[in-house]
Design an enzyme around this catalytic site. Structure first.
Site, PDB file in Angstrom:
ATOM      1  CB  CYS A 142      -0.954  -0.002   1.182  1.00  0.00           C
ATOM      2  SG  CYS A 142      -2.076  -1.402   1.114  1.00  0.00           S
ATOM      3  CG  HIS A 197      -6.263   1.637   0.148  1.00  0.00           C
ATOM      4  ND1 HIS A 197      -5.132   2.242  -0.361  1.00  0.00           N
ATOM      5  CD2 HIS A 197      -5.812   0.543   0.845  1.00  0.00           C
ATOM      6  CE1 HIS A 197      -4.070   1.550  -0.014  1.00  0.00           C
ATOM      7  NE2 HIS A 197      -4.458   0.513   0.702  1.00  0.00           N
ATOM      8  CB  CYS A 211       0.070   0.729   7.716  1.00  0.00           C
ATOM      9  SG  CYS A 211      -1.644   0.779   7.175  1.00  0.00           S
TER      10      CYS A 211
HETATM   11  C1  LIG Z   1     -14.505  -5.049   4.246  1.00  0.00           C
HETATM   12  C2  LIG Z   1     -14.860  -5.641   2.909  1.00  0.00           C
HETATM   13  C3  LIG Z   1     -14.675  -7.172   2.941  1.00  0.00           C
HETATM   14  C4  LIG Z   1     -16.292  -5.280   2.605  1.00  0.00           C
HETATM   15  O1  LIG Z   1     -16.607  -5.716   1.337  1.00  0.00           O
HETATM   16  P1  LIG Z   1     -18.129  -5.723   0.837  1.00  0.00           P
HETATM   17  O2  LIG Z   1     -18.935  -6.611   1.699  1.00  0.00           O
HETATM   18  O3  LIG Z   1     -18.088  -5.983  -0.617  1.00  0.00           O
HETATM   19  O4  LIG Z   1     -18.524  -4.204   1.129  1.00  0.00           O
HETATM   20  P2  LIG Z   1     -19.824  -3.413   0.700  1.00  0.00           P
HETATM   21  O5  LIG Z   1     -19.391  -2.078   0.217  1.00  0.00           O
HETATM   22  O6  LIG Z   1     -20.686  -4.250  -0.182  1.00  0.00           O
HETATM   23  O7  LIG Z   1     -20.516  -3.187   2.100  1.00  0.00           O
HETATM   24  C5  LIG Z   1     -21.236  -4.208   2.736  1.00  0.00           C
HETATM   25  C6  LIG Z   1     -22.520  -3.609   3.283  1.00  0.00           C
HETATM   26  O8  LIG Z   1     -22.178  -2.641   4.256  1.00  0.00           O
HETATM   27  C7  LIG Z   1     -22.807  -1.418   3.931  1.00  0.00           C
HETATM   28  N1  LIG Z   1     -21.941  -0.327   4.353  1.00  0.00           N
HETATM   29  C8  LIG Z   1     -20.610  -0.223   4.133  1.00  0.00           C
HETATM   30  N2  LIG Z   1     -20.172   0.915   4.674  1.00  0.00           N
HETATM   31  C9  LIG Z   1     -21.209   1.535   5.236  1.00  0.00           C
HETATM   32  C10 LIG Z   1     -21.373   2.747   5.911  1.00  0.00           C
HETATM   33  N3  LIG Z   1     -20.337   3.556   6.132  1.00  0.00           N
HETATM   34  N4  LIG Z   1     -22.599   3.080   6.356  1.00  0.00           N
HETATM   35  C11 LIG Z   1     -23.657   2.268   6.137  1.00  0.00           C
HETATM   36  N5  LIG Z   1     -23.563   1.104   5.475  1.00  0.00           N
HETATM   37  C12 LIG Z   1     -22.362   0.748   5.026  1.00  0.00           C
HETATM   38  C13 LIG Z   1     -22.999  -1.460   2.442  1.00  0.00           C
HETATM   39  O9  LIG Z   1     -24.037  -0.615   2.015  1.00  0.00           O
HETATM   40  C14 LIG Z   1     -23.332  -2.895   2.214  1.00  0.00           C
HETATM   41  O10 LIG Z   1     -24.697  -3.083   2.516  1.00  0.00           O
HETATM   42  P3  LIG Z   1     -25.597  -4.083   1.627  1.00  0.00           P
HETATM   43  O11 LIG Z   1     -24.973  -5.453   1.831  1.00  0.00           O
HETATM   44  O12 LIG Z   1     -26.942  -3.938   2.242  1.00  0.00           O
HETATM   45  O13 LIG Z   1     -25.464  -3.612   0.226  1.00  0.00           O
HETATM   46  C15 LIG Z   1     -13.932  -5.083   1.755  1.00  0.00           C
HETATM   47  O14 LIG Z   1     -14.198  -3.711   1.573  1.00  0.00           O
HETATM   48  C16 LIG Z   1     -12.479  -5.271   2.101  1.00  0.00           C
HETATM   49  O15 LIG Z   1     -11.934  -6.358   1.917  1.00  0.00           O
HETATM   50  N6  LIG Z   1     -11.814  -4.215   2.597  1.00  0.00           N
HETATM   51  C17 LIG Z   1     -10.469  -4.273   3.072  1.00  0.00           C
HETATM   52  C18 LIG Z   1      -9.533  -4.124   1.954  1.00  0.00           C
HETATM   53  C19 LIG Z   1      -8.123  -4.323   2.431  1.00  0.00           C
HETATM   54  O16 LIG Z   1      -7.774  -5.311   3.043  1.00  0.00           O
HETATM   55  N7  LIG Z   1      -7.298  -3.368   2.121  1.00  0.00           N
HETATM   56  C20 LIG Z   1      -5.946  -3.411   2.473  1.00  0.00           C
HETATM   57  C21 LIG Z   1      -5.686  -2.326   3.407  1.00  0.00           C
HETATM   58  S1  LIG Z   1      -3.969  -2.023   3.539  1.00  0.00           S
END
Ligand SMILES: CC(C)(COP(=O)(O)OP(=O)(O)OC[C@H]1O[C@@H](n2cnc3c(N)ncnc32)[C@H](O)[C@@H]1OP(=O)(O)O)[C@@H](O)C(=O)NCCC(=O)NCCS
Length: 461
Positions: free
Chosen positions: A124, A417, A447
């Protein structure tokens, strides 16, 4: 002729001439106050809008996203492409077909074909690595003008064949006759057809980023509520920065395929209407039973590209550019990935500050990459902790971060990101905001997978 054995002390590779620790005063490098250092100017930065993967930018490859950002950078600065001496780009999930994304970006019509370009990978912090690589070349006097940045499409990820399938395909390609080839292909079993997608997990521990963030929340006592409130803050700050035009100004509007009859002008991950109550309802995304990391307090998988234009101070002056900021110092660090995967900014920040000859109190802005709210809150805790200070080799902690100066326009949780691009987004936003506020110094940290961390100090004088 007999070559005399080289004594280490007499060789030009003497240990004290290498850049271990603080550079000697007067050397052509960062953070010292002697008159002969070449300062690296950040002249401009621009990025594409960031889009949750599989949404508005899904038809663009990482190369195309990088090109959009770089073409706009050239357009906005009016720089003659022949002035650019190197282009460095970061990307994390590399294309198997075009692994040197930087070179593909450098083949834009804006540049001569002999613009050298290479790709770097530091998870990242890849765009940060691109920026510091280019900056180093400027400091050394090897270049005066460089473009650095990164791009990522987490929509277009390579899907791999299983090992069994690959073995059979390789064997089939080597078969000497059609019957032999068919015989080899007949060995394919249903299980061989299951594809492999790149995991966002540590090869060394098998732990995903999200699982690591969950672990950090537990170990450091970061509550679910604290994470959700921090994530909510990120969305509110990013919405404000978008509405008042500060973030929007850094974004190149992108015509949306396939019809190109609408423009994407802002990031689509920012949830301006989200509430704490909604976020508190979300189920844990990784540790389903005991976890506190959710889709709401994690950064989303994202597509986007970003780039910055760097110049030596002298060249910027000659070409008539007023830099937004200068790179004062930087540092990288690492921690055992099996411990607290995303805690290494706590090791990098004190070194970058020491190299800058400054303290946290001197910083007008602090920007921490938001992989997860649990990670940001752990890093903040680590900054103030005697335990982490000692582990970093310092006698006193970095200090308490003033919340008024932290991530003042949100961060990766809200903005998104795209792994390879984030570092260039942060540098651009922080430099612009530092200038807007009339501040002098800013600290940014990132990070990264592998237990790595980056910190950079920007200055305006
Ligand atoms: C966390 C993670 C698994 C979520 O993936 P996802 O399930 O596809 O995420 P979505 O955007 O579909 O969100 C899931 C649900 O939460 C809801 N949601 C997400 N953020 C929200 C918020 N801030 N407020 C309200 N609802 C929210 C979405 O609307 C969705 O609802 P639905 O299922 O009714 O449509 C994915 O984003 C991820 O892997 N993130 C980490 C990435 C990572 O590891 N990065 C490296 C960092 S160094």
């Amino acid at each position: 002729m007999e070559i005399p054995p080289k004594s280490i002390a007499g060789s030009r590779y003497r240990r004290d001439s290498l850049n271990f620790g603080m550079p000697p005063i007067g050397s052509p490098t960062y953070g010292n106050t002697s008159g002969n250092r070449r300062r690296v100017a950040i002249v401009a930065g621009v990025r594409t809008p960031f889009a949750r993967s599989g949404t508005t930018l899904k038809d663009f490859t990482a190369i195309e996203l990088g090109r959009l950002a770089v073409a706009e950078l050239m357009q906005r600065t009016g720089l003659d492409g022949r002035e650019v001496e190197m282009l460095v780009f970061g990307t994390v999930v590399q294309s198997v077909i075009a692994p040197n994304i930087a070179r593909e970006v450098s083949l834009l019509p804006h540049f001569p074909k002999n613009l050298q370009a290479y790709t770097v990978g530091r998870a990242c912090a890849s765009a940060n690595q691109a920026i510091t690589d280019a900056a180093d070349q400027i400091v050394l006097g090897h270049a005066d003008v460089a473009i650095a940045g990164g791009a990522e499409s987490l929509t277009h990820i390579p899907i791999l064949h299983s090992r069994g399938m690959s073995d059979i395909l390789v064997a089939a390609s080597k078969a000497k006759s059609l019957p032999a080839r068919l015989q080899t292909l007949a060995r394919i079993r249903p299980r061989d057809l299951i594809p492999i997608t790149p995991a966002i997990a540590e090869p060394s521990t098998g732990e995903s980023m999200g699982q690591s963030a969950d672990k950090m929340a537990k170990v450091n006592g970061i509550s679910r509520e604290a994470q959700d409130r921090f994530a909510l803050r990120s969305h509110k700050m990013a919405a404000k920065g978008t509405d008042d035009g500060r973030l929007a100004a850094e974004i190149v509007p992108v015509p949306v395929p396939p019809n190109f009859d609408s423009m994407m002008t802002t990031d689509n991950g920012i949830r301006r209407d989200t509430t704490y109550e909604q976020m508190a309802q979300l189920r844990p995304a990784f540790d389903k039973l005991y976890g506190t990391v959710t889709a709401g307090n994690a950064s989303p998988l994202t597509d986007g590209g970003a780039a910055v234009l760097l110049m030596s101070e002298e060249r910027a002056k000659t070409l008539g550019y007023t830099p937004i900021a200068f790179i004062r110092s930087y540092a990288y660090a690492a921690i055992d990935p099996g411990e607290q995967l995303l805690q290494a900014p706590v090791f990098a920040a004190p070194v970058a500050l020491q190299r800058a000859g400054l303290t946290l109190q001197d910083m007008d802005l602090v920007d921490m990459h938001e992989a997860f709210a649990a990670q940001v809150l752990s890093n903040i805790q680590g900054f103030a902790s005697q335990y982490w200070a000692q582990r970093a080799g310092f006698t006193t902690p970095v200090g308490e971060i003033d919340p008024e100066r932290l991530n003042v326009m949100g961060g990766s949780i809200s903005i998104g990101h795209p792994f390879g691009a984030t570092g260039a987004r942060i540098v651009t936003t922080v430099a612009n905001e530092l200038q807007r506020r009339g501040g002098q110094f800013a600290l940014l940290t990132v990070c990264a997978a592998g237990g790595m961390g980056h910190a950079m100090v920007l200055e305006r004088v």
